[in-house]
Design a protein around this motif. Structure first.
Motif, mmCIF file in Angstrom:
data_model
loop_
_atom_site.group_PDB
_atom_site.id
_atom_site.type_symbol
_atom_site.label_atom_id
_atom_site.label_comp_id
_atom_site.label_asym_id
_atom_site.label_seq_id
_atom_site.Cartn_x
_atom_site.Cartn_y
_atom_site.Cartn_z
ATOM 1 N N GLY B 99 0.811 -1.223 0.000
ATOM 2 C CA GLY B 99 0.000 0.000 0.000
ATOM 3 C C GLY B 99 0.839 1.265 0.000
ATOM 4 O O GLY B 99 1.892 1.319 0.636
ATOM 5 N N ILE B 100 0.373 2.282 -0.706
ATOM 6 C CA ILE B 100 1.019 3.602 -0.634
ATOM 7 C C ILE B 100 0.018 4.597 -0.052
ATOM 8 O O ILE B 100 0.190 5.057 1.059
ATOM 9 N N VAL B 101 -1.005 4.924 -0.827
ATOM 10 C CA VAL B 101 -2.049 5.807 -0.318
ATOM 11 C C VAL B 101 -3.412 5.344 -0.821
ATOM 12 O O VAL B 101 -3.505 4.670 -1.845
ATOM 13 N N SER B 102 -4.452 5.728 -0.094
ATOM 14 C CA SER B 102 -5.831 5.531 -0.540
ATOM 15 C C SER B 102 -6.536 6.851 -0.362
ATOM 16 O O SER B 102 -6.407 7.480 0.686
ATOM 17 N N TYR B 103 -7.265 7.267 -1.387
ATOM 18 C CA TYR B 103 -7.998 8.521 -1.318
ATOM 19 C C TYR B 103 -9.481 8.255 -1.406
ATOM 20 O O TYR B 103 -9.913 7.370 -2.135
ATOM 21 N N ARG B 104 -10.243 9.044 -0.670
ATOM 22 C CA ARG B 104 -11.690 9.017 -0.830
ATOM 23 C C ARG B 104 -12.139 10.409 -1.263
ATOM 24 O O ARG B 104 -11.803 11.404 -0.613
ATOM 25 N N PHE B 105 -12.852 10.446 -2.381
ATOM 26 C CA PHE B 105 -13.317 11.717 -2.924
ATOM 27 C C PHE B 105 -14.824 11.841 -2.740
ATOM 28 O O PHE B 105 -15.519 10.843 -2.523
ATOM 29 N N ALA B 113 -8.423 14.579 -8.107
ATOM 30 C CA ALA B 113 -6.988 14.650 -8.317
ATOM 31 C C ALA B 113 -6.310 14.921 -6.992
ATOM 32 O O ALA B 113 -6.843 15.636 -6.145
ATOM 33 N N ALA B 114 -5.139 14.329 -6.817
ATOM 34 C CA ALA B 114 -4.383 14.548 -5.589
ATOM 35 C C ALA B 114 -2.918 14.253 -5.854
ATOM 36 O O ALA B 114 -2.594 13.377 -6.659
ATOM 37 N N SER B 115 -2.043 14.999 -5.209
ATOM 38 C CA SER B 115 -0.626 14.660 -5.299
ATOM 39 C C SER B 115 -0.028 14.477 -3.925
ATOM 40 O O SER B 115 -0.472 15.072 -2.951
ATOM 41 N N ALA B 116 1.000 13.639 -3.897
ATOM 42 C CA ALA B 116 1.712 13.344 -2.659
ATOM 43 C C ALA B 116 3.144 12.955 -3.020
ATOM 44 O O ALA B 116 3.546 13.066 -4.182
#
Lengths: 109, 153
Positions: B99-105, B113-116
């Motif tokens: 796992g790296i990241v999980s986003y909920r929109f 869109a998201a950056s990290a």
């Protein structure tokens, strides 16, 4: 890092109705992955920020779950559709139970 | 005879070096692999098929420093109540954990869109899976070549 994590947020102060604005956040945090070993061979226990949430007027519009492979001093950007004036509340949840918070106001013309 | 003995010594030396190199290359950590990523996706969505497309996964082709690799994910969507992106999960197949990241929109996100920034232990694939409000799945992948690994090893 023994210092208390300090969040930094960049949000435009004003927006037009239905304008999509970009929000950039940064927090100082070591994000200890739990994979590293100290000099004496012991595993350094994991201590990361595991959840980031962004809310506007009390309603969460974006949430991120971070895993140990998120870099130290995590950066997170996202978008928001401006509908009305109000206040953003950003929160970062640490593995140790601490919650770091930051707020920002938005005026919609 | 002497020449032959020298050859043997050289062969021994080469063989020794080869095994040393193999030991040095072999990762000291148990790393996740493609199967681990698939297992994670299966845990989330079962056997549901994911289509290609709609996701713009922006990662560098070559990352000089595996400790800080920028990642930007954008999923094409009108982001209305009826048609929006619900979640995006990002995985890596060569890190200690997949796992790296999980986003909920939400529709209020306006843009999915998201950056990290992420840590990558070695050259590997980044796999991204997005779930739409109607339950459809989309997937994208991209390889990142890592020059210096980022897992403190």
């Amino acid at each position: 890092m023994s210092n208390k994590p300090t969040p930094r947020v960049r949000v435009p102060a004003n927006a037009k109705k239905d304008e999509i604005i970009e929000i950039k956040t940064l927090i100082s945090h070591e994000m200890e992955s739990g994979q590293r070993r100290s000099a004496d061979g012991k595993t350094i226990p994991r201590k990361i920020i595991n959840t980031f949430t962004a809310a506007f007027n009390g309603k969460v519009f974006f949430e991120a779950t971070w895993h140990p492979s998120v870099s130290a001093n995590p950066y997170q950007s996202m978008f928001f559709r401006a509908s009305e004036s109000g206040e953003f509340a950003f929160s970062w949840k640490d593995d140790d139970g601490s919650v770091y918070e930051s707020k920002a106001k938005l005026t919609v013309a | 005879m002497a020449q032959r003995a020298a050859q043997t010594r050289r062969e021994t030396l080469i063989a020794g070096m080869a095994s040393f190199a193999a030991a040095a290359i072999a990762p000291s950590l148990a790393l996740a692999d493609a199967a681990a990523v698939e297992a994670e996706i299966k845990k989330l969505y079962g056997d549901k098929k994911a289509e290609a497309g709609r996701i713009k996964l922006d990662v560098p082709q070559i990352a000089e420093n595996g400790l800080v690799v920028p990642i930007n994910v954008e999923v094409e969507s009108p982001m209305t109540a009826a048609d929006h992106v619900k979640s995006v999960h990002v995985f890596a197949d060569g890190n200690p954990l997949p796992g790296i990241v999980s986003y909920r929109f939400t529709p209020e996100s306006g843009r999915a869109a998201a950056s990290a920034r992420m840590r990558l232990a070695q050259t590997q694939n980044i796999i991204c899976i997005a779930e739409m409000a109607d339950g459809k799945l989309f997937t994208a992948r991209s390889e990142v070549k890592v020059t210096i690994g980022g897992c403190g090893g």
